[in-house]
Design a protein around this motif. Structure first.
Motif, PDB file in Angstrom:
ATOM      1  N   HIS A   1       1.157  -0.897  -0.233  1.00  0.00           N
ATOM      2  CA  HIS A   1      -0.292  -0.113  -0.185  1.00  0.00           C
ATOM      3  C   HIS A   1       0.732   0.691   0.074  1.00  0.00           C
ATOM      4  O   HIS A   1       1.631   1.333   0.831  1.00  0.00           O
ATOM      5  N   THR A   2       0.145   2.405  -0.799  1.00  0.00           N
ATOM      6  CA  THR A   2       1.156   3.489  -0.612  1.00  0.00           C
ATOM      7  C   THR A   2       1.123   4.356   0.480  1.00  0.00           C
ATOM      8  O   THR A   2       1.628   5.363   0.982  1.00  0.00           O
ATOM      9  N   ASP A   3       0.140   4.123   1.847  1.00  0.00           N
ATOM     10  CA  ASP A   3      -0.135   4.868   2.395  1.00  0.00           C
ATOM     11  C   ASP A   3       0.367   3.878   4.222  1.00  0.00           C
ATOM     12  O   ASP A   3      -0.076   5.352   5.028  1.00  0.00           O
ATOM     13  N   PHE A   4       0.627   2.737   4.098  1.00  0.00           N
ATOM     14  CA  PHE A   4       0.364   2.881   4.907  1.00  0.00           C
ATOM     15  C   PHE A   4       1.186   1.277   5.361  1.00  0.00           C
ATOM     16  O   PHE A   4       0.977   0.449   3.974  1.00  0.00           O
ATOM     17  N   HIS A   5       1.300   0.934   6.350  1.00  0.00           N
ATOM     18  CA  HIS A   5       2.592  -0.764   6.244  1.00  0.00           C
ATOM     19  C   HIS A   5       1.863  -1.974   6.737  1.00  0.00           C
ATOM     20  O   HIS A   5       1.257  -1.569   8.362  1.00  0.00           O
ATOM     21  N   GLY A   6       1.527  -3.037   6.506  1.00  0.00           N
ATOM     22  CA  GLY A   6       1.023  -4.378   8.129  1.00  0.00           C
ATOM     23  C   GLY A   6       0.834  -4.925   6.696  1.00  0.00           C
ATOM     24  O   GLY A   6       1.531  -5.506   5.902  1.00  0.00           O
ATOM     25  N   VAL A   7       0.694  -6.323   7.880  1.00  0.00           N
ATOM     26  CA  VAL A   7       0.375  -7.546   7.321  1.00  0.00           C
ATOM     27  C   VAL A   7      -0.866  -7.785   6.063  1.00  0.00           C
ATOM     28  O   VAL A   7      -0.236  -8.294   5.313  1.00  0.00           O
ATOM     29  N   ILE A   8      -1.950  -6.965   5.821  1.00  0.00           N
ATOM     30  CA  ILE A   8      -2.606  -6.809   4.958  1.00  0.00           C
ATOM     31  C   ILE A   8      -2.323  -5.287   4.810  1.00  0.00           C
ATOM     32  O   ILE A   8      -2.722  -4.712   5.837  1.00  0.00           O
ATOM     33  N   GLU A   9      -2.274  -5.077   3.453  1.00  0.00           N
ATOM     34  CA  GLU A   9      -1.641  -3.921   2.803  1.00  0.00           C
ATOM     35  C   GLU A   9      -3.345  -3.882   2.134  1.00  0.00           C
ATOM     36  O   GLU A   9      -4.449  -3.199   2.033  1.00  0.00           O
ATOM     37  N   SER A  10      -2.707  -3.695   0.323  1.00  0.00           N
ATOM     38  CA  SER A  10      -3.451  -3.899  -0.572  1.00  0.00           C
ATOM     39  C   SER A  10      -3.463  -4.989  -1.869  1.00  0.00           C
ATOM     40  O   SER A  10      -2.523  -5.574  -2.157  1.00  0.00           O
ATOM     41  N   GLY A  11      -4.676  -5.606  -1.510  1.00  0.00           N
ATOM     42  CA  GLY A  11      -4.189  -6.130  -2.716  1.00  0.00           C
ATOM     43  C   GLY A  11      -5.988  -7.449  -2.297  1.00  0.00           C
ATOM     44  O   GLY A  11      -6.958  -6.984  -2.520  1.00  0.00           O
ATOM     45  N   LEU A  12      -6.330  -8.972  -2.449  1.00  0.00           N
ATOM     46  CA  LEU A  12      -6.998  -9.511  -2.213  1.00  0.00           C
ATOM     47  C   LEU A  12      -8.475  -9.670  -1.253  1.00  0.00           C
ATOM     48  O   LEU A  12      -9.592  -8.816  -1.023  1.00  0.00           O
ATOM     49  N   MET A  13      -7.579  -9.516  -0.091  1.00  0.00           N
ATOM     50  CA  MET A  13      -8.781  -8.945   1.399  1.00  0.00           C
ATOM     51  C   MET A  13      -8.952  -7.609   1.238  1.00  0.00           C
ATOM     52  O   MET A  13     -10.385  -7.580   1.693  1.00  0.00           O
ATOM     53  N   LYS A  14      -8.670  -6.619   1.323  1.00  0.00           N
ATOM     54  CA  LYS A  14      -8.757  -5.220   0.799  1.00  0.00           C
ATOM     55  C   LYS A  14      -9.788  -5.049  -0.357  1.00  0.00           C
ATOM     56  O   LYS A  14     -11.186  -4.399   0.188  1.00  0.00           O
ATOM     57  N   MET A  15      -9.800  -5.628  -1.573  1.00  0.00           N
ATOM     58  CA  MET A  15     -10.605  -6.076  -2.215  1.00  0.00           C
ATOM     59  C   MET A  15     -12.345  -6.827  -1.437  1.00  0.00           C
ATOM     60  O   MET A  15     -13.285  -6.166  -1.709  1.00  0.00           O
ATOM     61  N   VAL A  16     -12.678  -7.343  -0.725  1.00  0.00           N
ATOM     62  CA  VAL A  16     -13.441  -8.254   0.369  1.00  0.00           C
ATOM     63  C   VAL A  16     -14.069  -7.191   0.999  1.00  0.00           C
ATOM     64  O   VAL A  16     -15.242  -7.574   1.609  1.00  0.00           O
ATOM     65  N   ALA A  17     -12.593  -6.497   1.577  1.00  0.00           N
ATOM     66  CA  ALA A  17     -13.302  -5.299   2.915  1.00  0.00           C
ATOM     67  C   ALA A  17     -13.737  -4.572   2.099  1.00  0.00           C
ATOM     68  O   ALA A  17     -15.240  -3.721   2.902  1.00  0.00           O
ATOM     69  N   ILE A  18     -13.007  -3.681   1.896  1.00  0.00           N
ATOM     70  CA  ILE A  18     -13.838  -2.522   1.362  1.00  0.00           C
ATOM     71  C   ILE A  18     -14.117  -2.668  -0.556  1.00  0.00           C
ATOM     72  O   ILE A  18     -15.693  -1.481  -0.012  1.00  0.00           O
ATOM     73  N   VAL A  19     -13.884  -2.993  -1.687  1.00  0.00           N
ATOM     74  CA  VAL A  19     -14.535  -2.528  -2.643  1.00  0.00           C
ATOM     75  C   VAL A  19     -15.365  -3.432  -2.184  1.00  0.00           C
ATOM     76  O   VAL A  19     -16.830  -2.562  -3.019  1.00  0.00           O
ATOM     77  N   LEU A  20     -15.841  -4.974  -2.163  1.00  0.00           N
ATOM     78  CA  LEU A  20     -16.987  -5.376  -2.429  1.00  0.00           C
ATOM     79  C   LEU A  20     -17.879  -4.982  -1.263  1.00  0.00           C
ATOM     80  O   LEU A  20     -19.250  -5.230  -1.214  1.00  0.00           O
ATOM     81  N   GLY A  21     -17.368  -3.749  -0.232  1.00  0.00           N
ATOM     82  CA  GLY A  21     -18.716  -3.838   0.635  1.00  0.00           C
ATOM     83  C   GLY A  21     -19.400  -2.661  -0.106  1.00  0.00           C
ATOM     84  O   GLY A  21     -20.207  -1.737   0.586  1.00  0.00           O
ATOM     85  N   LYS A  22     -18.540  -1.605  -0.748  1.00  0.00           N
ATOM     86  CA  LYS A  22     -18.997  -0.255  -2.067  1.00  0.00           C
ATOM     87  C   LYS A  22     -19.203   0.466  -1.255  1.00  0.00           C
ATOM     88  O   LYS A  22     -18.488   0.692  -0.520  1.00  0.00           O
ATOM     89  N   GLN A  23     -20.442   1.595  -0.803  1.00  0.00           N
ATOM     90  CA  GLN A  23     -19.894   2.849  -0.672  1.00  0.00           C
ATOM     91  C   GLN A  23     -19.513   2.392   1.035  1.00  0.00           C
ATOM     92  O   GLN A  23     -19.037   3.066   2.092  1.00  0.00           O
ATOM     93  N   LYS A  24     -20.355   1.865   1.771  1.00  0.00           N
ATOM     94  CA  LYS A  24     -20.977   1.445   2.760  1.00  0.00           C
ATOM     95  C   LYS A  24     -19.076   0.669   3.474  1.00  0.00           C
ATOM     96  O   LYS A  24     -18.536   0.723   4.507  1.00  0.00           O
ATOM     97  N   GLY A  25     -19.080  -0.831   2.220  1.00  0.00           N
ATOM     98  CA  GLY A  25     -17.660  -1.026   3.309  1.00  0.00           C
ATOM     99  C   GLY A  25     -16.363   0.226   3.405  1.00  0.00           C
ATOM    100  O   GLY A  25     -15.321   0.231   4.020  1.00  0.00           O
ATOM    101  N   ALA A  26     -16.321   0.732   2.510  1.00  0.00           N
ATOM    102  CA  ALA A  26     -14.726   1.944   2.234  1.00  0.00           C
ATOM    103  C   ALA A  26     -15.564   3.385   3.051  1.00  0.00           C
ATOM    104  O   ALA A  26     -14.360   3.614   4.177  1.00  0.00           O
ATOM    105  N   ASP A  27     -16.662   3.741   3.493  1.00  0.00           N
ATOM    106  CA  ASP A  27     -16.516   4.466   4.173  1.00  0.00           C
ATOM    107  C   ASP A  27     -15.828   3.984   5.683  1.00  0.00           C
ATOM    108  O   ASP A  27     -15.549   4.727   6.400  1.00  0.00           O
TER     109      ASP A  27
END
Length: 177
Positions: free
Chosen positions: A138-164
């Protein structure tokens, strides 16, 4: 060589064993600059059809495209991702289902009960959901999970509510959520 790489990935994965004829499979179409995403999705659609599945694509981009179904379809079209190009339906909606909560997630000053939102079309219509994405730092933070498939499931498949939900905690908390 996308036409060779995608079939090879499916041949060497548990995906092939999990897909049975007649299954409805949702593939995700994102807005994060995956090189040749149209070719990748077209090849994934073809692989699902070889296995006898009925594939469709759901936009997976959180609030991108103005947080509207039409806007997300327009973003996908800019990448060449259309029903005509893929040979399968694209089912765009901003509706989500609340799947539950991740309890007691550590955040600054305590813990959080984090809701898990998920694309309603994928949740209600698919037997299997396959995130199609890339994994990168990820460009803004570092951790075990950054950017990729876990983010897709948690944020982008959550649509606006997940992102918010996730963005409300701020980037410093992302690695812990």
């Amino acid at each position: 060589d996308v036409g060779a790489a995608v079939p090879a990935a499916f041949a060497h994965s548990a995906v092939q064993a999990a897909i049975r004829p007649g299954m409805r499979v949702a593939l995700t179409g994102g807005s994060r600059g995956i090189d040749r995403i149209d070719q990748v999705l077209r090849a994934a659609v073809a692989e699902m059809r070889k296995l006898g599945a009925e594939p469709f694509v759901v936009p997976a981009m959180g609030s991108h495209g103005g947080a509207t179904a039409a806007g997300q379809l327009a973003v996908l079209a800019e990448y060449g991702v259309t029903e005509e190009a893929l040979g399968c339906p694209i089912r765009a909606s901003m509706e989500t289902d609340l799947l539950g909560y991740v309890e007691d997630q550590p955040v600054a000053g305590g813990t959080a009960r984090v809701p898990v939102w998920f694309d309603a079309t994928a949740h209600r219509s698919a037997d299997v959901v396959i995130p199609v994405g890339r994994v990168k730092p990820h460009t803004d933070f570092h951790g075990v999970i950054e950017s990729g498939l876990m983010k897709m499931v948690a944020i982008v498949l959550g649509k606006q509510k997940g992102a918010d939900t996730f963005h409300s905690y701020g980037f410093p908390e992302f690695p812990t959520l």
